[in-house]
Motif scaffolding. Structure first.
Motif, PDB file in Angstrom:
ATOM      1  N   GLY A  74     -40.721  52.580 166.514  1.00  0.00           N
ATOM      2  CA  GLY A  74     -39.415  52.669 165.848  1.00  0.00           C
ATOM      3  C   GLY A  74     -38.545  51.446 166.076  1.00  0.00           C
ATOM      4  N   CYS A  75     -38.949  50.606 166.998  1.00  0.00           N
ATOM      5  CA  CYS A  75     -38.149  49.415 167.280  1.00  0.00           C
ATOM      6  C   CYS A  75     -38.654  48.256 166.432  1.00  0.00           C
ATOM      7  CB  CYS A  75     -38.241  49.043 168.755  1.00  0.00           C
ATOM      8  SG  CYS A  75     -37.513  47.421 169.100  1.00  0.00           S
ATOM      9  N   PRO A  76     -37.790  47.683 165.609  1.00  0.00           N
ATOM     10  CA  PRO A  76     -38.247  46.623 164.702  1.00  0.00           C
ATOM     11  C   PRO A  76     -38.868  45.435 165.423  1.00  0.00           C
ATOM     12  CG  PRO A  76     -36.053  47.357 164.063  1.00  0.00           C
ATOM     13  CD  PRO A  76     -36.373  48.027 165.374  1.00  0.00           C
ATOM     14  N   VAL A 113     -25.263  47.612 169.328  1.00  0.00           N
ATOM     15  CA  VAL A 113     -25.039  47.843 167.893  1.00  0.00           C
ATOM     16  C   VAL A 113     -26.249  48.358 167.111  1.00  0.00           C
ATOM     17  CG1 VAL A 113     -23.204  46.113 167.894  1.00  0.00           C
ATOM     18  CG2 VAL A 113     -25.484  45.465 167.119  1.00  0.00           C
ATOM     19  N   CYS A 114     -27.428  48.455 167.727  1.00  0.00           N
ATOM     20  CA  CYS A 114     -28.574  48.989 166.980  1.00  0.00           C
ATOM     21  C   CYS A 114     -28.301  50.419 166.537  1.00  0.00           C
ATOM     22  CB  CYS A 114     -29.816  49.034 167.877  1.00  0.00           C
ATOM     23  SG  CYS A 114     -30.985  47.719 167.572  1.00  0.00           S
ATOM     24  N   PRO A 115     -28.719  50.752 165.304  1.00  0.00           N
ATOM     25  CA  PRO A 115     -28.645  52.158 164.906  1.00  0.00           C
ATOM     26  C   PRO A 115     -29.808  52.905 165.544  1.00  0.00           C
ATOM     27  CG  PRO A 115     -29.466  50.814 163.103  1.00  0.00           C
ATOM     28  CD  PRO A 115     -29.211  49.880 164.244  1.00  0.00           C
ATOM     29  N   ASN A 118     -31.825  55.922 164.232  1.00  0.00           N
ATOM     30  CA  ASN A 118     -32.758  55.738 163.124  1.00  0.00           C
ATOM     31  C   ASN A 118     -33.940  54.880 163.512  1.00  0.00           C
ATOM     32  OD1 ASN A 118     -31.573  57.198 161.024  1.00  0.00           O
ATOM     33  ND2 ASN A 118     -30.003  55.616 160.823  1.00  0.00           N
ATOM     34  N   GLN A 119     -33.911  54.357 164.724  1.00  0.00           N
ATOM     35  CA  GLN A 119     -34.991  53.455 165.129  1.00  0.00           C
ATOM     36  C   GLN A 119     -35.716  54.043 166.347  1.00  0.00           C
ATOM     37  OE1 GLN A 119     -33.252  49.534 165.338  1.00  0.00           O
ATOM     38  NE2 GLN A 119     -32.722  49.535 163.189  1.00  0.00           N
ATOM     39  N   CYS A 120     -35.641  53.355 167.469  1.00  0.00           N
ATOM     40  CA  CYS A 120     -36.431  53.770 168.630  1.00  0.00           C
ATOM     41  C   CYS A 120     -36.213  55.243 169.012  1.00  0.00           C
ATOM     42  CB  CYS A 120     -36.118  52.866 169.815  1.00  0.00           C
ATOM     43  SG  CYS A 120     -34.352  52.675 170.149  1.00  0.00           S
ATOM     44  N   GLN A 121     -34.935  55.641 169.089  1.00  0.00           N
ATOM     45  CA  GLN A 121     -34.642  56.967 169.621  1.00  0.00           C
ATOM     46  C   GLN A 121     -35.016  58.102 168.661  1.00  0.00           C
ATOM     47  OE1 GLN A 121     -31.071  55.097 172.246  1.00  0.00           O
ATOM     48  NE2 GLN A 121     -30.586  57.026 171.258  1.00  0.00           N
ATOM     49  N   LEU A 142     -29.614  51.902 177.846  1.00  0.00           N
ATOM     50  CA  LEU A 142     -30.312  51.314 178.997  1.00  0.00           C
ATOM     51  C   LEU A 142     -30.487  49.810 178.807  1.00  0.00           C
ATOM     52  CD1 LEU A 142     -32.956  54.105 179.640  1.00  0.00           C
ATOM     53  CD2 LEU A 142     -31.010  53.472 181.110  1.00  0.00           C
ATOM     54  N   GLU A 143     -30.786  49.452 177.557  1.00  0.00           N
ATOM     55  CA  GLU A 143     -30.961  48.043 177.252  1.00  0.00           C
ATOM     56  C   GLU A 143     -29.657  47.294 177.542  1.00  0.00           C
ATOM     57  OE1 GLU A 143     -33.188  47.960 173.613  1.00  0.00           O
ATOM     58  OE2 GLU A 143     -32.202  46.050 173.150  1.00  0.00           O
ATOM     59  N   ARG A 144     -28.570  47.891 177.101  1.00  0.00           N
ATOM     60  CA  ARG A 144     -27.259  47.301 177.349  1.00  0.00           C
ATOM     61  C   ARG A 144     -27.013  47.191 178.848  1.00  0.00           C
ATOM     62  NH1 ARG A 144     -21.113  49.399 175.909  1.00  0.00           N
ATOM     63  NH2 ARG A 144     -20.293  48.565 177.848  1.00  0.00           N
TER      64      ARG A 144
HETATM   65  S1  SF4 Z   1     -32.006  49.622 170.746  1.00  0.00           S
HETATM   66 FE1  SF4 Z   1     -33.508  48.210 171.575  1.00  0.00          FE
HETATM   67  S2  SF4 Z   1     -35.421  49.326 171.526  1.00  0.00           S
HETATM   68 FE2  SF4 Z   1     -34.014  50.386 170.169  1.00  0.00          FE
HETATM   69  S3  SF4 Z   1     -34.396  49.518 168.159  1.00  0.00           S
HETATM   70 FE3  SF4 Z   1     -32.728  48.351 169.069  1.00  0.00          FE
HETATM   71  S4  SF4 Z   1     -33.742  46.641 170.051  1.00  0.00           S
HETATM   72 FE4  SF4 Z   1     -35.327  48.135 169.656  1.00  0.00          FE
END
Ligand code: SF4
Ligand SMILES: Cc1cc2nc3c(=O)[nH]c(=O)nc-3n(C[C@H](O)[C@H](O)[C@H](O)COP(=O)(O)OP(=O)(O)OC[C@H]3O[C@@H](n4cnc5c(N)ncnc54)[C@H](O)[C@@H]3O)c2cc1C
Ligand SMILES: Cc1cc2nc3c(=O)[nH]c(=O)nc-3n(C[C@H](O)[C@H](O)[C@H](O)COP(=O)(O)OP(=O)(O)OC[C@H]3O[C@@H](n4cnc5c(N)ncnc54)[C@H](O)[C@@H]3O)c2cc1C
Ligand code: SF4
Ligand code: FES
Lengths: 490, 282
Positions: A74-76, A113-115, A118-121, A142-144
């Motif tokens: 799910g992570c681009p 700012v990642c959505p 709709n992606q990884c989570q 966690l990334e933050r």
């Molecule tokens: S939050 Fe991190 S792991 Fe999730 S989609 Fe964005 S870059 Fe990828």
């Protein structure tokens, strides 16, 4: 939320790694500490305050380390999520940072700012097992945390630069696509010149996304890293006007060019009265506040927009940002008007939630018909029409159908159009041989991201249309890889 | 970078500066402008026309009138100072062709941006007549330069302190009646441009105007500079700055220019206080 003492206990047990998967499933999701809504609408400081170390360790320990790790798909940019999360769980933030850095150059930004929903989570096993995406491992948070913890410790990895290749590369724009491309091109040993039209680097990250979501010092430190790597950053340079793309290649001897010029062409309402005084594009509204700091009238010379009743048209991140900025600039009532229903809102869930907490009103299933003004040409309000949802359109979302005869006047003194951005036409205008589609997006080779002009590559919003930071960054890296190959054969 | 190499004060409110800016000097064509920002996080970005250039020396000339905070701060810069940020050249160049007879009308500070256009029109083989207008004698600028293009230059002032006592539209109308120009170019305060366009319209003389809307980026990103031209929304910074004066929705353009009037008045006042300038002086 658990008390600090309880967290300590859980964390201690976790460090010893004595939890079973079942026990892990029972570890409570860590809520992100935030500024209270009634406080934050009076300042521009970041809303989400970030995890404490213990919270990060506890949250990381909710990850089951799935063998098939669906989250990664799910992570681009395919960050090794279970890999970095396990380092966090064991308290090894440096280790976590180095895993993330293999795939993402901007974790402090994407983590914010990642959505993610709709992606990884969206694909996280924990969320699936709880039958609630909101219960997924807080990967972005966690990334933050990891990125912030590293910079708090003054730990910064400046990537190593290979021996000089003698090749000269231009990078147009300084948004996330260009930042990523410049870093990877520089690492390969090329001389890299970044050309940015504005007086400050960062693209939408500085002029669009507000301080309260993404502190500008984070963006400045990413740009600073590029400088430390030896990237030459030339602001106040509009490719097409200060020099054309052609001239860069033919007269200035650039061996290849990456174009990351973004989607900076605001769509206006397209109804009568769209140019009345008090009608702004979200780009203008946000640029005045973010880039020009008009929210600080004691210092800024660019005037702030003073409003009472504000209507924001649109339903994406841009609309949420404009509405929440309006509150912070002192508007007494802010309403987001969206043509579809709440289910179709394209903005990040978290931002919609924050906007609601702050008191932003939502008027769903309404569309503008006409902006009306007084004899001085200033906005007095908008005539809205109600809509019903029809058949799904090309994007798969149900399209709004206006109901004839449902027009009604609503009073507003400020109107903000946040209904999307087209692609910036300037490069196409001054380099007609570059092939674009009907929307003005550059047509590129899917593999290499090379445009119709040999040696000119492109990525980010100028190719994708208004997309996301992580996709832009991913394309910047993809293009840089192809460019490095192209240049080694040259 | 962007070092000021020459500064002149032409009147209490009008200044001219030559600034080292080789890339802009090299690319610039008549009709184009720059965006200037005095640095730091808090300064605004303002558009100014490139009034002249010297490609050899790599300099551009700007001529500006002190109206608000930024132009006042700029007026306080001196030879040897750097202007932190200059972006340009922006906008489409003027459409220069051999039209035949061209009348060029400049009002106040608008004479400065008119000069390179009049020069280029002349160089393209046109017969050029020039009208310059000002409120009063000491606001008449660039008379000699303009006279070198049109020896019969017409000068008008509102108060009759120099040249004819008239508005520019009076000689403009006479030219339309007696000289039958093929094209008119009018640059100056928006109200002046509006009335020039109204003057030429009955004679069917195409009238080019250069719109000075409020701008931020100058790259087409914000839409703050937009105007309505023949019912269509256009961005002055990328589609302009020059448009057919007969197509401009002047009332909308004028009211948009006043968007921040209340706030700017405050700003102007504060700026005077900060700089220790007595109210009423530049
Ligand atoms: S939050 Fe991190 S792991 Fe999730 S989609 Fe964005 S870059 Fe990828
Ligand atoms: C208000 C707002 C909120 C958003 N919120 C989110 C979010 O929460 N999450 C998310 O993932 N995405 C979000 N996005 C989308 C995201 O910001 C963009 O997808 C991303 O920034 C695109 O990156 P880019 O590098 O392609 O271009 P941009 O960031 O647009 O940068 C392009 C840069 O190129 C410069 N430029 C353009 N033309 C030229 C030229 N000819 N010469 C020199 N320089 C030039 C521009 O000045 C600009 O600085 C948001 C966008 C906006 C506007
Ligand atoms: C393409 C273009 C070319 C220009 N060329 C020149 C030039 O060569 N010389 C010159 O002196 N000026 C020129 N202008 C006008 C100049 O940009 C403004 O005078 C300047 O922005 C005012 O800034 P300020 O901070 O001093 O005043 P502000 O405090 O911003 O404004 C003071 C007053 O001026 C008015 N104003 C604001 N912006 C403008 C504007 N863009 N045009 C006209 N009035 C405005 C406001 O209504 C306000 O009441 C040009 C404008 C454009 C768009
Ligand atoms: S899907 Fe969820 S639980 Fe599984 S590895 Fe990824 S983050 Fe961890
Ligand atoms: S000044 Fe922003 S679009 Fe023209």
């Amino acid at each position: 939320m658990k008390s600090a003492k309880e967290l300590d206990e859980i964390a201690a047990k976790l460090r010893k790694n004595s939890y079973t998967p079942k026990e892990r499933m029972a570890i409570p999701l860590q809520e992100m500490p935030v500024q209270a809504p009634e406080v934050r609408i009076h300042n521009m400081d970041e809303v989400a305050l970030g995890f404490s170390e213990n919270q990060a360790i506890v949250e990381a320990s909710r990850c089951l380390g799935c063998k098939n790790h669906p989250c990664v798909e799910g992570c681009p940019v395919r960050i090794d999520i279970p890999g970095f999360v396990s380092h966090v769980a064991s308290g090894d933030m440096k280790g976590a940072y180095s895993v993330i850095s293999q795939s993402s150059l901007l974790p402090a930004i994407c983590g914010r700012v990642c959505p993610q929903e709709n992606q990884c989570q969206k694909f996280c096993t924990v969320g699936k097992m709880h039958k609630d995406i909101e219960q997924s491992v807080g990967i972005g948070r966690l990334e933050r945390y990891v990125a912030d913890a590293m910079s708090a410790q003054g730990y910064e990895i400046i990537p190593e630069v290979a021996a000089a290749t003698g090749k000269k590369v231009a990078v147009v724009g300084s948004g996330p696509a260009s930042i990523a491309a410049a870093a990877d091109l520089r690492k390969a040993g090329h001389e890299v010149f970044m050309f940015e039209a504005l007086h400050k680097g960062g693209g939408v990250l500085v002029y669009g996304i507000p301080e309260f979501r993404l502190p500008k010092k984070i963006v400045a430190s990413e740009i600073g890293k590029l400088e430390k790597m030896g990237v030459h950053i030339q602001t106040n340079f509009l490719v097409g006007r200060t020099m054309t793309l052609d001239a860069l290649m033919k007269e200035e001897g650039f061996d290849a060019v990456f174009v990351g010029s973004g989607a900076g062409l605001p769509k206006l309402l397209g109804v009568p009265g769209e140019n009345l005084v008090g009608v702004f594009s979200a780009n203008e509204y946000l640029t005045r506040s973010n880039l020009m700091h008009s929210y600080d009238p004691d210092h800024a010379l660019t005037p702030a927009i003073k409003s009472e009743k504000v209507a924001v048209f649109g339903g994406g991140n841009v609309a949420m940002d404009a509405a929440r900025t309006a509150l912070r600039l002192g508007a007494s009532e802010v309403t987001i008007v969206y043509r579809r229903s709440e289910n179709e809102l394209p903005a990040r869930h978290e931002e919609v939630g924050h906007a609601k907490e702050e008191g932003v009103h939502f008027l769903f299933l309404h569309a503008p018909v006409e902006v009306q003004g007084d004899d001085k040409g200033r906005v007095t309000g908008v005539v809205l029409q109600t809509c019903v949802l029809g058949e799904p359109d090309a994007s798969g979302r149900r399209s709004p159908v206006p109901v004839e005869g449902s027009e009604k006047f609503y009073q507003f003194d400020t109107v903000i159009a946040a209904i999307g951005n087209g692609s910036n036409p300037l490069i196409k205008m001054t380099t007609p041989q570059i092939e674009t589609n009907r929307r003005g997006n550059f047509i590129v080779n899917e593999e290499t991201l090379e445009t119709s002009i040999p040696g000119v590559f492109a990525g980010g919003d100028i190719v994708l249309g208004a997309a996301t930071v992580i996709l832009a960054m991913g394309q910047g890296r993809q293009a840089a890889k192809a460019m490095n190959e192209y240049l080694s054969g040259k | 970078m962007n070092r000021i190499v020459k500064k002149e004060q032409w009147s209490p409110e009008v200044f001219s500066m030559d600034i080292e800016c080789p890339l802009v000097a090299r690319q610039h064509k008549a009709g184009q402008f720059i965006i200037l920002q005095l640095g730091g996080d808090f300064n605004e970005r303002i558009p100014l026309t490139v009034a002249d250039k010297d490609v050899e020396k790599g300099t551009i000339t700007i001529v500006f009138q002190t109206v608000g905070a930024t132009t006042h701060l700029l007026a306080r810069k001196n030879v040897g100072d750097d202007i932190p940020n200059i972006l340009g050249p922006l906008g489409h160049p003027t459409d220069i062709e051999k039209f035949g007879k061209v009348v060029c009308v400049g009002g106040g500070i608008g004479v400065a941006p008119l000069y390179p256009i009049a020069q280029a029109m002349k160089a393209a083989g046109n017969d050029v007549k020039i009208i310059i207008g000002a409120r009063t004698k000491n606001l008449v600028i660039m008379e000699d330069k303009m006279r070198s293009i049109d020896p019969d230059l017409t000068i008008v002032t509102d108060d009759g302190s120099y040249g004819r006592k008239a508005l520019v539209t009076v000689p403009l109308k006479e030219f339309c009646e007696n000289w039958h120009p093929d094209e008119a170019v009018a640059i100056g305060p928006p109200v002046m441009m509006k009335f020039c366009a109204l003057t030429t319209q009955p004679f069917g003389v195409k009238t080019v105007v250069s719109l000075n809307t409020i701008m931020i980026d100058g790259t087409g990103m914000c839409g703050g500079c937009r105007v309505s031209i023949g019912g269509q929304t256009k961005f002055v910074c990328v589609d302009g700055p020059e448009f057919d004066g007969h197509q401009v929705d002047w009332n909308n353009m004028l009211s948009r220019l006043g968007t921040f009037k209340p706030q700017e008045a405050e700003e102007h006042h504060r700026c005077h206080l900060d700089l220790g300038i007595p109210e009423g002086k530049a």
